[in-house]
Enzyme design. Structure first.
Site, PDB file in Angstrom:
ATOM      1  N   ASN A   1      36.336   5.415  41.044  1.00  0.00           N
ATOM      2  CA  ASN A   1      36.323   6.858  40.841  1.00  0.00           C
ATOM      3  C   ASN A   1      37.397   7.148  39.802  1.00  0.00           C
ATOM      4  OD1 ASN A   1      36.487   9.609  40.970  1.00  0.00           O
ATOM      5  ND2 ASN A   1      36.856   9.716  43.186  1.00  0.00           N
TER       6      ASN A   1
ATOM      7  N   ARG B   1      31.559   6.590  40.779  1.00  0.00           N
ATOM      8  CA  ARG B   1      31.345   7.984  41.180  1.00  0.00           C
ATOM      9  C   ARG B   1      31.276   8.834  39.910  1.00  0.00           C
ATOM     10  NH1 ARG B   1      35.536  12.509  42.999  1.00  0.00           N
ATOM     11  NH2 ARG B   1      34.000  14.053  43.638  1.00  0.00           N
TER      12      ARG B   1
ATOM     13  N   HIS C   1      30.117  17.125  46.599  1.00  0.00           N
ATOM     14  CA  HIS C   1      30.375  16.391  47.843  1.00  0.00           C
ATOM     15  C   HIS C   1      29.100  15.745  48.381  1.00  0.00           C
ATOM     16  CE1 HIS C   1      34.039  19.162  48.947  1.00  0.00           C
ATOM     17  NE2 HIS C   1      34.474  18.063  48.344  1.00  0.00           N
TER      18      HIS C   1
ATOM     19  N   HIS D   1      32.285  19.530  55.148  1.00  0.00           N
ATOM     20  CA  HIS D   1      33.278  18.621  54.567  1.00  0.00           C
ATOM     21  C   HIS D   1      34.519  19.455  54.259  1.00  0.00           C
ATOM     22  CE1 HIS D   1      34.707  15.204  52.031  1.00  0.00           C
ATOM     23  NE2 HIS D   1      35.444  16.200  51.570  1.00  0.00           N
TER      24      HIS D   1
ATOM     25  N   ARG E   1      41.677  26.429  45.915  1.00  0.00           N
ATOM     26  CA  ARG E   1      40.569  27.193  45.303  1.00  0.00           C
ATOM     27  C   ARG E   1      40.186  28.368  46.199  1.00  0.00           C
ATOM     28  NH1 ARG E   1      36.644  22.219  44.614  1.00  0.00           N
ATOM     29  NH2 ARG E   1      38.370  20.795  44.371  1.00  0.00           N
TER      30      ARG E   1
ATOM     31  N   MET F   1      46.814  21.846  55.287  1.00  0.00           N
ATOM     32  CA  MET F   1      46.486  22.448  56.578  1.00  0.00           C
ATOM     33  C   MET F   1      47.472  22.044  57.673  1.00  0.00           C
ATOM     34  SD  MET F   1      44.642  24.609  58.037  1.00  0.00           S
ATOM     35  CE  MET F   1      43.007  24.995  57.415  1.00  0.00           C
ATOM     36  N   ARG F   2      47.962  20.793  57.600  1.00  0.00           N
ATOM     37  CA  ARG F   2      48.923  20.356  58.629  1.00  0.00           C
ATOM     38  C   ARG F   2      50.172  21.227  58.597  1.00  0.00           C
ATOM     39  NH1 ARG F   2      48.828  14.162  57.361  1.00  0.00           N
ATOM     40  NH2 ARG F   2      48.277  15.257  55.477  1.00  0.00           N
TER      41      ARG F   2
ATOM     42  N   GLY G   1      39.495  15.442  55.665  1.00  0.00           N
ATOM     43  CA  GLY G   1      40.815  15.385  56.305  1.00  0.00           C
ATOM     44  C   GLY G   1      41.017  16.435  57.387  1.00  0.00           C
ATOM     45  N   ILE G   2      40.591  17.673  57.129  1.00  0.00           N
ATOM     46  CA  ILE G   2      40.754  18.743  58.121  1.00  0.00           C
ATOM     47  C   ILE G   2      39.683  18.607  59.215  1.00  0.00           C
ATOM     48  CG2 ILE G   2      40.714  21.250  58.486  1.00  0.00           C
ATOM     49  CD1 ILE G   2      41.614  21.542  55.507  1.00  0.00           C
ATOM     50  N   GLY G   3      38.444  18.420  58.802  1.00  0.00           N
ATOM     51  CA  GLY G   3      37.333  18.331  59.757  1.00  0.00           C
ATOM     52  C   GLY G   3      37.492  17.176  60.733  1.00  0.00           C
ATOM     53  N   GLU G   4      38.047  16.051  60.241  1.00  0.00           N
ATOM     54  CA  GLU G   4      38.180  14.868  61.103  1.00  0.00           C
ATOM     55  C   GLU G   4      39.390  14.952  62.026  1.00  0.00           C
ATOM     56  OE1 GLU G   4      38.296  11.471  58.409  1.00  0.00           O
ATOM     57  OE2 GLU G   4      36.586  12.315  57.336  1.00  0.00           O
ATOM     58  N   ASN G   5      40.438  15.657  61.572  1.00  0.00           N
ATOM     59  CA  ASN G   5      41.719  15.584  62.289  1.00  0.00           C
ATOM     60  C   ASN G   5      42.160  16.847  63.009  1.00  0.00           C
ATOM     61  OD1 ASN G   5      42.717  12.853  61.560  1.00  0.00           O
ATOM     62  ND2 ASN G   5      42.434  13.668  59.500  1.00  0.00           N
TER      63      ASN G   5
ATOM     64  N   GLU H   1      32.988   7.965  51.564  1.00  0.00           N
ATOM     65  CA  GLU H   1      32.310   8.146  50.282  1.00  0.00           C
ATOM     66  C   GLU H   1      32.193   6.832  49.519  1.00  0.00           C
ATOM     67  OE1 GLU H   1      34.915  11.724  49.902  1.00  0.00           O
ATOM     68  OE2 GLU H   1      33.279  12.435  48.648  1.00  0.00           O
TER      69      GLU H   1
HETATM   70  P1  ADP Z   1      40.744  15.139  49.679  1.00  0.00           P
HETATM   71  O1  ADP Z   1      39.741  16.239  49.619  1.00  0.00           O
HETATM   72  O2  ADP Z   1      41.796  15.227  48.609  1.00  0.00           O
HETATM   73  O3  ADP Z   1      40.162  13.748  49.865  1.00  0.00           O
HETATM   74  P2  ADP Z   1      41.415  14.983  52.514  1.00  0.00           P
HETATM   75  O4  ADP Z   1      39.995  14.818  52.907  1.00  0.00           O
HETATM   76  O5  ADP Z   1      42.334  13.855  52.756  1.00  0.00           O
HETATM   77  O6  ADP Z   1      41.583  15.443  51.011  1.00  0.00           O
HETATM   78  O7  ADP Z   1      41.962  16.277  53.277  1.00  0.00           O
HETATM   79  C1  ADP Z   1      43.230  16.779  53.054  1.00  0.00           C
HETATM   80  C2  ADP Z   1      43.465  17.911  54.035  1.00  0.00           C
HETATM   81  O8  ADP Z   1      43.354  17.379  55.361  1.00  0.00           O
HETATM   82  C3  ADP Z   1      44.850  18.524  53.917  1.00  0.00           C
HETATM   83  O9  ADP Z   1      44.747  19.940  54.006  1.00  0.00           O
HETATM   84  C4  ADP Z   1      45.547  17.978  55.143  1.00  0.00           C
HETATM   85  O10 ADP Z   1      46.555  18.834  55.620  1.00  0.00           O
HETATM   86  C5  ADP Z   1      44.401  17.941  56.128  1.00  0.00           C
HETATM   87  N1  ADP Z   1      44.744  17.134  57.302  1.00  0.00           N
HETATM   88  C6  ADP Z   1      44.956  15.814  57.391  1.00  0.00           C
HETATM   89  N2  ADP Z   1      45.344  15.498  58.655  1.00  0.00           N
HETATM   90  C7  ADP Z   1      45.387  16.644  59.372  1.00  0.00           C
HETATM   91  C8  ADP Z   1      45.701  17.002  60.709  1.00  0.00           C
HETATM   92  N3  ADP Z   1      46.079  16.097  61.589  1.00  0.00           N
HETATM   93  N4  ADP Z   1      45.603  18.309  61.079  1.00  0.00           N
HETATM   94  C9  ADP Z   1      45.232  19.236  60.191  1.00  0.00           C
HETATM   95  N5  ADP Z   1      44.916  18.978  58.909  1.00  0.00           N
HETATM   96  C10 ADP Z   1      44.992  17.704  58.511  1.00  0.00           C
END
Ligand code: ADP
Length: 412
Positions: A9, A92, A181, A207, A240, A283-284, A330-334, A398
């Site tokens: 990429n 990519r 995406h 996503h 954005r 988001m964290r 990152g947000i959706g998974e965590n 991806e």
């Molecule tokens: P990219 O789109 O650059 O690949 P990611 O998919 O890694 O980014 O997502 C990044 C986002 O995920 C950031 O806003 C980060 O704060 C959020 N994130 C990662 N871990 C957590 C968590 N445990 N709780 C909340 N948000 C999280």
């Protein structure tokens, strides 16, 4: 000796890469925390150029490669392959316009078609092309495949992809909604279908990373998505804005004397979670701050979730049957908090979140977090399932999807 695909990429001053072995995460039965050799070459063309590598055991190393250009960086990346046999390279490519509806093997016509698409992705496609041209020089005997972010969405019907502006702008200038995406939405929906043993489902995948988008996927095909001509349309993202009144541009020009570049910077780099909170696009960080009573961090999260819930409701119009939602990125998974907050805004949609399962679903875990049972539902009647709509968390992959599509094009 395993036969691997190198996934690349390429950005204007960076190269992200991954070495993907034969069996991808799409097909394996259960995912355990895993590492694959991967990395990032950054600051290319500057004295600070650096190659960061994660090996197959998860160990990280950094190597200074001062003033390295893309070609030198790729030569270093190759050295990380050890004795693995490289059988193809998957690139990519952000924008494939209307020409590319699936991944293709790269030849001179494909390179020139990607070049023709530069006006639609002026920041991304030139960098992707640079990566392609460099690897073509370095490995002229290896098949190379272009995998497009937009291709998955080429199944959208006109009612979803057309803007209500004069026809001429579409016919002569290809101004329409494309969506992005695509590799992520394709992967998570296919993975969920694989886990359920059927593709006869209607999903809304969300996503949620730095960039965010939703996608309505029916029987494996994208029918609508929240991003449009560019990745700025749709949801609130890290920096954005997502949707704003289209007359905002005119208003800022006329009343504040802003230039188009100022507005572009505002909407792409200074808005979203960062703009609303005034402190962070992460988001964290915002979640921690909100817990300490930081009002604008809390507002940023509220707007993020509200707009996401609105988008889920809107996307449901595209689906003949709505099986459930898939969270990724990152947000959706965590973030159990964002998943819960968003679903609470959709009371008419029959989602029943299992709080305990939701809280546990972090750091690469995958599975269902609603109150139903995995594989227990009547697949032909999931809309009326008394247990409610399914809620899945699926870590995206991806690179794995690009490798999978690369193998698919080559018939491997
Ligand atoms: P990219 O789109 O650059 O690949 P990611 O998919 O890694 O980014 O997502 C990044 C986002 O995920 C950031 O806003 C980060 O704060 C959020 N994130 C990662 N871990 C957590 C968590 N445990 N709780 C909340 N948000 C999280």
């Amino acid at each position: 000796m395993s036969q691997t695909i190198l996934v690349i990429n390429c950005g204007s001053s960076s190269i992200k890469f991954a070495v993907v072995p034969e069996k991808t995460t799409l097909e394996i039965e259960s995912k355990i925390p895993r590492f694959r050799r991967s990395g990032l070459a950054e600051n290319l063309g500057t004295p600070e150029a650096l190659l960061n590598i994660i090996d197959a055991n998860g160990e990280k190393t950094s190597i200074a490669i001062p003033d390295a250009d893309h070609q030198i960086a790729l030569t270093h990346i190759l050295k990380t392959l050890g004795d693995e046999q490289l059988i193809a390279i998957g690139h990519r490519v952000v924008h494939g316009g209307e020409k590319f509806i699936r991944a293709v093997q790269i030849n001179t016509e494909v390179v020139s078609a990607i070049r023709d698409t530069i006006p639609l992705a002026p920041l991304h496609n030139p960098a992707n092309l640079l990566g392609i041209e460099t690897t073509l020089k370095l490995f002229d005997d290896l098949p190379q495949i272009a995998v497009f972010d937009t291709a998955f969405h080429q199944t959208m019907p006109p009612q979803a992809f057309r803007y209500a502006i004069p026809d001429d702008l579409y016919q002569h200038h290809r101004i329409r909604r494309y969506g992005f995406h695509g590799t992520s939405h394709a992967y998570v929906s296919q993975r969920t279908n694989h886990l359920l043993g059927s593709s006869n489902h209607g999903w809304i995948s969300a996503h949620l990373g730095n960039g965010c988008s939703t996608c309505a996927v029916w029987q494996g095909k994208s029918l609508d998505t929240s991003m449009g001509l560019t990745p700025l349309e749709g949801l609130v993202m890290g920096t954005r804005s997502g949707n704003v009144d289209p007359s905002l541009h005119l208003h800022l020009v006329k009343t504040l004397g802003w230039s188009l570049d100022d507005i572009d910077q505002l909407l792409n780099k200074k808005s979203g979670l960062l703009g609303l909170s005034g402190v962070s696009n992460d988001m964290r960080t915002l979640s921690e701050l909100a817990k300490t009573g930081h009002a604008s961090a809390a507002l940023a999260i509220d707007v993020f979730c509200y707009r996401l819930a609105q988008s889920v409701a809107a996307m449901s119009c595209a689906l003949p049957r709505f099986t459930g939602i898939i969270f990724t990125g990152g947000i959706g998974e965590n973030s159990a908090e964002i998943r819960a907050k968003t679903l609470a805004l959709l009371p008419h949609f029959n989602f029943h979140l299992n709080d305990a399962k939701n809280q546990k679903m972090v750091r690469g875990a995958e599975g269902r977090v609603d109150q139903g049972n995995h594989k227990s539902d009547d697949q032909d009647n999931d809309q009326n399932d008394h247990q409610g709509r399914q809620i899945w968390v699926i870590p995206t992959d991806e690179e794995g999807q690009i490798a999978q599509e690369t193998r698919g094009v080559l018939g491997l």
